[in-house]
Motif scaffolding. Structure first.
Motif, mmCIF file in Angstrom:
data_model
loop_
_atom_site.group_PDB
_atom_site.id
_atom_site.type_symbol
_atom_site.label_atom_id
_atom_site.label_comp_id
_atom_site.label_asym_id
_atom_site.label_seq_id
_atom_site.Cartn_x
_atom_site.Cartn_y
_atom_site.Cartn_z
ATOM 1 N N ASN A 403 0.861 -1.183 0.000
ATOM 2 C CA ASN A 403 0.000 0.000 0.000
ATOM 3 C C ASN A 403 0.899 1.235 0.000
ATOM 4 O OD1 ASN A 403 -2.834 -1.251 0.701
ATOM 5 N ND2 ASN A 403 -1.395 -2.150 2.150
ATOM 6 N N ILE A 404 0.682 2.139 -0.952
ATOM 7 C CA ILE A 404 1.523 3.327 -1.041
ATOM 8 C C ILE A 404 0.656 4.580 -1.003
ATOM 9 C CG2 ILE A 404 3.185 4.595 -2.444
ATOM 10 C CD1 ILE A 404 4.081 1.951 -3.643
ATOM 11 N N PHE A 405 0.955 5.455 -0.051
ATOM 12 C CA PHE A 405 0.282 6.754 0.048
ATOM 13 C C PHE A 405 1.092 7.785 -0.740
ATOM 14 C CE2 PHE A 405 -1.059 4.472 3.805
ATOM 15 C CZ PHE A 405 -2.391 4.811 3.951
ATOM 16 N N ILE A 406 0.402 8.565 -1.582
ATOM 17 C CA ILE A 406 1.052 9.662 -2.296
ATOM 18 C C ILE A 406 0.523 10.979 -1.755
ATOM 19 C CG2 ILE A 406 1.411 10.800 -4.505
ATOM 20 C CD1 ILE A 406 1.164 8.177 -5.899
ATOM 21 N N ALA A 417 -1.195 12.652 -9.872
ATOM 22 C CA ALA A 417 -1.064 11.548 -8.924
ATOM 23 C C ALA A 417 -2.211 10.556 -9.107
ATOM 24 C CB ALA A 417 -1.052 12.090 -7.495
ATOM 25 N N ASN A 418 -3.422 11.060 -9.269
ATOM 26 C CA ASN A 418 -4.573 10.167 -9.492
ATOM 27 C C ASN A 418 -4.432 9.401 -10.801
ATOM 28 O OD1 ASN A 418 -5.940 10.820 -7.124
ATOM 29 N ND2 ASN A 418 -7.008 12.544 -8.047
ATOM 30 N N GLN A 419 -3.907 10.074 -11.826
ATOM 31 C CA GLN A 419 -3.725 9.411 -13.115
ATOM 32 C C GLN A 419 -2.700 8.281 -12.997
ATOM 33 O OE1 GLN A 419 -4.395 11.338 -16.999
ATOM 34 N NE2 GLN A 419 -2.180 11.460 -17.108
ATOM 35 N N ALA A 420 -1.620 8.533 -12.259
ATOM 36 C CA ALA A 420 -0.618 7.482 -12.036
ATOM 37 C C ALA A 420 -1.226 6.324 -11.261
ATOM 38 C CB ALA A 420 0.580 8.058 -11.280
ATOM 39 N N ALA A 421 -2.005 6.642 -10.235
ATOM 40 C CA ALA A 421 -2.624 5.595 -9.430
ATOM 41 C C ALA A 421 -3.526 4.698 -10.270
ATOM 42 C CB ALA A 421 -3.420 6.219 -8.282
ATOM 43 N N SER A 422 -4.207 5.276 -11.251
ATOM 44 C CA SER A 422 -5.126 4.497 -12.087
ATOM 45 C C SER A 422 -4.393 3.527 -13.007
ATOM 46 C CB SER A 422 -6.000 5.440 -12.923
ATOM 47 O OG SER A 422 -5.236 6.071 -13.937
ATOM 48 N N VAL A 431 -4.052 8.213 -2.937
ATOM 49 C CA VAL A 431 -3.664 9.614 -3.054
ATOM 50 C C VAL A 431 -4.399 10.414 -1.985
ATOM 51 C CG1 VAL A 431 -3.624 11.653 -4.530
ATOM 52 C CG2 VAL A 431 -3.257 9.377 -5.536
ATOM 53 N N ILE A 432 -3.645 10.979 -1.056
ATOM 54 C CA ILE A 432 -4.229 11.882 -0.059
ATOM 55 C C ILE A 432 -4.214 13.274 -0.689
ATOM 56 C CG2 ILE A 432 -4.075 12.789 2.280
ATOM 57 C CD1 ILE A 432 -4.549 9.786 2.170
ATOM 58 N N PRO A 433 -5.354 13.930 -0.856
ATOM 59 C CA PRO A 433 -5.421 15.172 -1.639
ATOM 60 C C PRO A 433 -4.836 16.392 -0.927
ATOM 61 C CG PRO A 433 -7.561 14.693 -0.715
ATOM 62 C CD PRO A 433 -6.681 13.523 -0.357
ATOM 63 N N ALA A 457 -6.231 6.392 5.478
ATOM 64 C CA ALA A 457 -6.582 7.319 4.406
ATOM 65 C C ALA A 457 -7.718 8.239 4.854
ATOM 66 C CB ALA A 457 -6.989 6.544 3.157
ATOM 67 N N GLU A 458 -8.705 7.658 5.517
ATOM 68 C CA GLU A 458 -9.843 8.444 5.996
ATOM 69 C C GLU A 458 -9.400 9.444 7.062
ATOM 70 O OE1 GLU A 458 -14.235 7.713 8.097
ATOM 71 O OE2 GLU A 458 -13.123 6.028 7.226
#
Length: 571
Positions: A403-406, A417-422, A431-433, A457-458
């Motif tokens: 699990n990796i947090f960005i 970041a979201n595009q990479a995650a997808s 991705v933490i915004p 994450a939450e």
């Protein structure tokens, strides 16, 4: 002059001309930034995005339309930087899905492609806003549909489409009051218009320089320092990208991964419908390449002899240690990602762990803060240089965690970041915004090791609301924003929701900004001073803030960030 159809070779020239025109105009587009700060980067982001695709196109030689479509889509997808770059890549992604099926393009096909481009880009943005590049793209698509029923002349078609694009662009200030107040049109929309104008010049036969500099793919072989070269089981770090002839099925992807596992280790396979990014350590790179060629053409091939690189690294490290005797020796497992600009050192020898962290950061001091909070990989970047989707993918490749947090730490990096995650399937990417450096720090402080990735994450995301961020820089032009009249050279205090303070004295501007940020719940004020501020000046400012707010704890730390004299958080 009349032209009814264009083939792949001609379209490639149009695309390259559009890319070069955007590149030539990038600084002008940067200056359209609403805030008059010295880090306007829309033009730079869009230029780097399209030039990534242009390099792929230039490498094709004599392309088919399908190969050209893949090169544009995958190149821009990996090279996408900032919100404007990501949206541009999504426009190209939708556009190329249509044209890939044809050998020649006419007005009807181009109109359909423009519609698909807009549809794809709008879906990629969580909350589309009118008055932006999206609005300009929609205007282009609507005009294209109208025109394709009236004409098959591509020259007339493009001329009229560009006129409509300019018309819509000039209307963007009426849709976004902040643009009108700043006296500018939308910078992303202007970038898109410049791509069209460059392509149109090429269509008319104007002299255009189509050359694109081809640079080697970034990356290096990662070898644990404690390993003797004789102990390296697989000697060649092999990386490449497959331009798929057709999407891999789940079974084909698994078979491909299994084959790579049979000839090597350190396997990373990231696939989407158009490309497969591959990394493998093997003793026979040719076997991996031959297998990959059964699925499509290859791009960005890079093979490193890890044994040789390891020997070179040992020599460099010995020299470094001799020159820095006063410093403690580096941990044996630390290796340096020397050929990846902005990459931090990683611990490649460690086994895969449950949780990992990637943070975007800038400034030696702020980098140290993130390291101290457990970040595995730091991507250098931020306001002045937004990392690309490929930068994110490279970082993900190097963090050995399930699990990796960005932490993007900038609102203009979240989409990339979201595009990479997808695009990643073998790891869970969260991705933490985070929109600012202080938010990133707060998120990490609130991480609880015993909790699940989902729970963290939450929690981390919820805590972002409890920190206020401020940054201090200077104005690069005269303008008016809200009720604040700004003169070139003024100091600006910028908060989460806009400009909080303007002044000619830096410390007075900082304190005025902090005064807006502090409320009755404030407990801690953290001040990170930049590379252009002395420790003495920062300490004096910290004392002044402490005097103004005696009930609040004030901390002053070296940040080392460029452009912004101070980054400040209130919690």
């Amino acid at each position: 002059m009349e032209m009814n159809k264009i083939n792949a070779a001609t379209f490639a020239k149009l695309f390259l001309a559009g890319a070069k025109n955007l590149e030539a105009k990038k600084e002008w587009i940067n200056e359209l930034n609403v805030f008059p700060v010295p880090d306007g980067d829309t033009g730079t982001n869009m230029s780097m995005t399209i030039m990534s695709a242009a390099k792929e196109v230039s490498a094709l030689g004599e392309p088919t339309m399908a190969a050209l479509a893949k090169a544009i889509s995958s190149g821009s997808l990996r090279g996408a930087r900032g919100n404007s770059g990501v949206i541009l890549s999504q426009l190209f992604r939708g556009f190329t899905k249509v044209i890939a099926s044809y050998e020649e393009l006419d007005t009807t096909i181009l109109a359909e492609a423009c519609q698909k481009a807009v549809e794809t880009a709008y879906k990629a943005v969580m909350k589309p806003k009118e008055g932006t590049i999206l609005t300009v793209a929609k205007g282009i698509a609507n005009k294209a549909v109208e025109l394709c029923e009236e004409t098959d002349d591509l020259v007339f078609f493009m001329d009229e489409v560009i006129k409509e694009a300019d018309y819509v662009l000039n209307k963007t200030p009426d849709m976004l009051p902040v643009l009108k107040q700043a006296g500018v049109v939308d910078s992303g929309g202007q970038g898109l218009v410049q791509v069209l104008k460059g392509a149109y010049d090429a269509l008319l036969g104007k002299e255009v320089d189509y050359s694109v500099e081809i640079t080697p793919a970034a990356g290096t072989a990662y070898v644990p320092e404690s390993t003797d070269t004789a102990d390296i089981k697989f000697g060649y770090c092999t990386e490449f990208i497959i331009m798929l002839e057709q999407p891999l099925t789940e079974k084909q992807e698994q078979e491909y991964k299994s084959y790579l596992e049979s000839i090597g280790d350190s396997i990373v396979v990231v696939a989407d419908d158009e490309i497969v990014k591959t990394h493998v350590h093997t003793n026979d790179p040719g076997l991996a390449i031959q297998k990959a060629l059964t699925h499509g053409a290859l791009s960005k091939i890079k093979i490193d002899n890890m044994r040789e690189e390891h020997q070179e690294k040992l020599i460099k490290d010995a020299e470094k240690k001799a020159a820095e005797q006063a410093k403690a020796a580096e941990p044996a497992i630390t290796i340096e990602a020397e050929s990846q600009p902005g990459a931090e050192s990683i611990k490649d020898a460690e086994p895969e762990k449950e949780m990992g962290f990637i943070s975007v950061s800038v400034g030696e001091g702020i980098n140290e803060v993130f390291r101290g909070l457990g970040v595995d990989y730091i991507i250098e970047g931020g306001q002045t240089m937004n990392p690309s989707t490929e930068d994110m993918l490279n970082a993900i490749d190097q963090v050995k965690a399930r699990n990796i947090f960005i932490l993007p730490n900038n609102k203009n990096i979240i989409l990339a970041a979201n595009q990479a995650a997808s695009l990643v399937e073998d790891k869970k990417i969260i991705v933490i915004p985070t929109k600012t450096i202080p938010q990133g720090i707060t998120a990490l402080i609130n991480y609880i090791p015993d909790k699940s990735a989902e729970d963290n994450a939450e929690r981390m995301t919820a805590e972002l609301a409890n920190v206020k961020s401020g940054q201090v820089t200077y104005a690069v032009r005269d303008t008016v924003i809200g009720d604040k009249e700004i003169k070139q050279g003024d100091f600006l205090g910028i908060g989460d929701d806009g400009i909080l303070a303007v002044g000619q004295d830096m410390n007075e501007t900082v304190i005025a900004m902090v005064d807006v940020m502090v409320d009755e719940d404030a407990a801690v004020i953290s001040v990170y001073y930049g590379e252009d501020v002395t420790e003495a000046d920062a300490t004096a400012l910290g004392d002044a803030i402490q005097e103004a707010y005696p009930d609040v704890e004030v901390e002053v730390q070296f940040g080392g960030q460029p452009v912004y004299y101070y980054v400040i958080s209130v919690e």
